[in-house]
Design an enzyme around this catalytic site. Structure first.
Site, short mmCIF file in Angstrom:
data_model
loop_
_atom_site.label_atom_id
_atom_site.label_comp_id
_atom_site.label_asym_id
_atom_site.label_seq_id
_atom_site.Cartn_x
_atom_site.Cartn_y
_atom_site.Cartn_z
N LYS A 1 26.91 33.44 5.33
CA LYS A 1 27.80 32.81 4.34
C LYS A 1 29.22 32.84 4.86
CE LYS A 1 30.28 35.54 3.06
NZ LYS A 1 31.29 36.41 3.77
N TYR B 1 31.08 35.38 -3.16
CA TYR B 1 30.18 36.30 -3.89
C TYR B 1 30.37 36.14 -5.39
CZ TYR B 1 28.97 38.78 0.40
OH TYR B 1 28.48 39.10 1.64
P1 NAD Z 1 33.63 39.49 13.58
O1 NAD Z 1 35.00 39.02 13.87
O2 NAD Z 1 33.36 40.95 13.56
O3 NAD Z 1 32.60 38.82 14.61
C1 NAD Z 1 32.68 37.47 14.97
C2 NAD Z 1 31.95 37.26 16.28
O4 NAD Z 1 32.11 35.89 16.67
C3 NAD Z 1 32.51 38.12 17.43
O5 NAD Z 1 31.46 38.59 18.22
C4 NAD Z 1 33.35 37.13 18.23
O6 NAD Z 1 33.45 37.46 19.60
C5 NAD Z 1 32.56 35.85 18.03
N1 NAD Z 1 33.34 34.64 18.25
C6 NAD Z 1 32.95 33.57 18.96
N2 NAD Z 1 33.89 32.65 19.00
C7 NAD Z 1 34.95 33.13 18.34
C8 NAD Z 1 36.26 32.64 18.07
N3 NAD Z 1 36.66 31.42 18.50
N4 NAD Z 1 37.09 33.42 17.37
C9 NAD Z 1 36.70 34.62 16.88
N5 NAD Z 1 35.46 35.14 17.12
C10 NAD Z 1 34.60 34.40 17.86
O7 NAD Z 1 33.21 38.81 12.19
P2 NAD Z 1 32.05 39.28 11.20
O8 NAD Z 1 32.63 40.13 10.15
O9 NAD Z 1 30.89 39.79 11.96
O10 NAD Z 1 31.70 37.87 10.49
C11 NAD Z 1 30.89 36.89 11.13
C12 NAD Z 1 30.22 36.02 10.07
O11 NAD Z 1 29.39 36.85 9.26
C13 NAD Z 1 31.17 35.33 9.11
O12 NAD Z 1 30.70 34.06 8.77
C14 NAD Z 1 31.16 36.22 7.88
O13 NAD Z 1 31.45 35.51 6.68
C15 NAD Z 1 29.74 36.74 7.89
N6 NAD Z 1 29.62 38.08 7.27
C16 NAD Z 1 28.70 38.24 6.30
C17 NAD Z 1 28.57 39.47 5.69
C18 NAD Z 1 27.53 39.67 4.62
O14 NAD Z 1 27.54 40.73 3.98
N7 NAD Z 1 26.61 38.74 4.43
C19 NAD Z 1 29.39 40.54 6.06
C20 NAD Z 1 30.32 40.33 7.08
C21 NAD Z 1 30.43 39.09 7.67
#
Ligand code: NAD
Length: 372
Positions: free
Chosen positions: A136, A221
């Site tokens: 999401k 959410y």
């Molecule tokens: P994060 O920043 O920790 O991870 C993002 C990943 O994408 C990293 O590995 C990064 O290297 C990569 N990436 C590739 N291209 C990129 C760019 N151009 N810029 C930045 N990063 C890039 O983020 P996250 O918290 O893991 O979130 C990722 C996704 O997961 C989002 O869509 C977020 O909404 C979703 N999420 C969902 C939940 C949930 O509870 N369902 C919780 C956290 C995150």
């Protein structure tokens, strides 16, 4: 219109679904090696949520296993692969991602990238013949969501959105109590979600990568909760935004936004989303009491209180379909792949939220009620 989820989530709220269980048993009893009997997941994006929440939980799944990694950081990918028994041939970069088509160990591609990359990787995964679980928000616009649904439909592949609360016992129990009218006729639902966001340089605060601010990320959410706890779809929305644009975190995206839904039954919904204060709450008030979840959609530790008439109690819900919401979500997708069932939180469900999110932004911008 009634939310169709509320009929289907009865199924996931039960440990055993006779027809599905028989089909899974048949699929699992294929004469193949033990490893082959689990559905293989490729994780795209090795960031915080993938590394801390999803990859560790894959090890606990009954029907799912980790079989491939997609990352822009080959050193990190190699380390994670070694830790989790993924062969080096199943590590991909964003450039070589499309070769995943040739990997028979991958059934599902799970996209855990910044929001604006969800559509591209979903469409590429579908074209590579893989089923898709996408985090999401599903994407950053209605048009992207529609293109994702079309690509998966054309490829004959499943599309599910990572709405884990649909596998979490307290949230499932709240939906059940509402359906049973345990607190009477629904009058008011409210949901607030937020956290004080830090580093102004992170992708969540860049419009191009995030698509929006707190509403896209955490307020979604609240949008979901108002729909699944009421069991209704909003007819209209009236919204208001409050952002201090001189705060370096909020140069490109909004901080706080709140909105009111008018539901067909006459019930009212109130949602709130923030990047400058902490909230994690859902409350449904009926004409005979209320159901309150706080924290409501956290990774663990949910608490539920219910008031009926004069009596108020802390409620422990019946166990969910799996040991936790992450495993429940992953194995539900695996079950859909094995049995042909449609996910309870499909691409269409992600699209419904995106239509509402676009309407909330429009209402806040124009200062007018938007009909849905
Ligand atoms: P994060 O920043 O920790 O991870 C993002 C990943 O994408 C990293 O590995 C990064 O290297 C990569 N990436 C590739 N291209 C990129 C760019 N151009 N810029 C930045 N990063 C890039 O983020 P996250 O918290 O893991 O979130 C990722 C996704 O997961 C989002 O869509 C977020 O909404 C979703 N999420 C969902 C939940 C949930 O509870 N369902 C919780 C956290 C995150």
């Amino acid at each position: 219109m009634k939310n169709p989820l509320n009929r289907r989530d009865v199924l996931i709220g039960m440990a055993a679904v006779p027809a599905g269980a028989a089909a899974i048993a048949a699929a699992l009893n294929q004469p193949t090696s033990r490893a082959d009997r689990k559905v293989g997941y490729a994780i795209v994006g090795l960031g915080s949520y993938a590394l801390n929440n999803i990859i560790p939980q894959l090890q606990r799944c009954r029907l799912s296993r980790l079989t491939a990694l997609v990352s822009g950081d080959p050193v990190k990918a190699k380390r994670v692969a070694a830790e989790h028994g993924v062969p080096e041939r199943s590590i991909y970069s964003y450039g070589s991602f499309d070769r995943i088509r040739e990997n028979p160990d991958v059934d599902v591609v799970y996209i855990i990238l910044p929001n604006s990359m969800h559509a591209e990787y979903t469409i590429r995964a579908a074209k590579a013949g893989k089923h898709v679980l996408c985090e999401k928000p599903m994407a950053v616009s209605v048009a992207e969501c529609e293109a994702m649904i079309a690509a998966c439909r054309q490829a004959g592949r499943k599309l599910m959105i990572g709405y884990r609360s649909h596998f979490e016992p307290h949230n499932l129990h709240a939906m059940r109590l509402q359906r049973e009218k345990a607190v009477g006729r629904t009058r008011f639902v409210q949901s607030e979600h937020g956290f004080p966001i830090g580093d102004p340089a992170q992708w969540r605060l860049k419009r191009k990568l995030a698509g929006g601010g707190s509403l896209m990320d955490i307020g979604i959410y609240s949008v979901q909760a108002l729909r699944y706890t009421s069991g209704e779809e909003p007819l209209s929305v009236t919204a208001r935004e409050s952002t201090n644009r001189s705060d370096p975190r909020f140069r490109e995206v909004e901080d706080m936004i709140d909105w009111t839904f008018a539901f067909p039954s006459g019930a009212i919904g109130h949602g709130f989303s923030s990047y400058s204060s902490g909230h994690n709450h859902i409350r449904l008030t009926g004409d005979g009491g209320w159901i309150d979840l706080e924290p409501a959609t956290s990774y663990s530790g949910q608490r539920m209180r219910v008031r009926r008439g004069a009596g108020e109690e802390q409620v422990t819900p019946p166990p969910g379909p799996a040991i936790n919401q992450f495993v429940g979500q992953l194995d539900h997708m695996a079950e859909c792949v094995l049995t042909g069932r449609d996910p309870v939180v499909s691409g269409e469900e992600g699209l419904r939220d995106m239509r509402i999110i676009e309407a909330i932004y429009r209402s806040a911008r124009d200062g007018q009620t938007v009909r849905l």
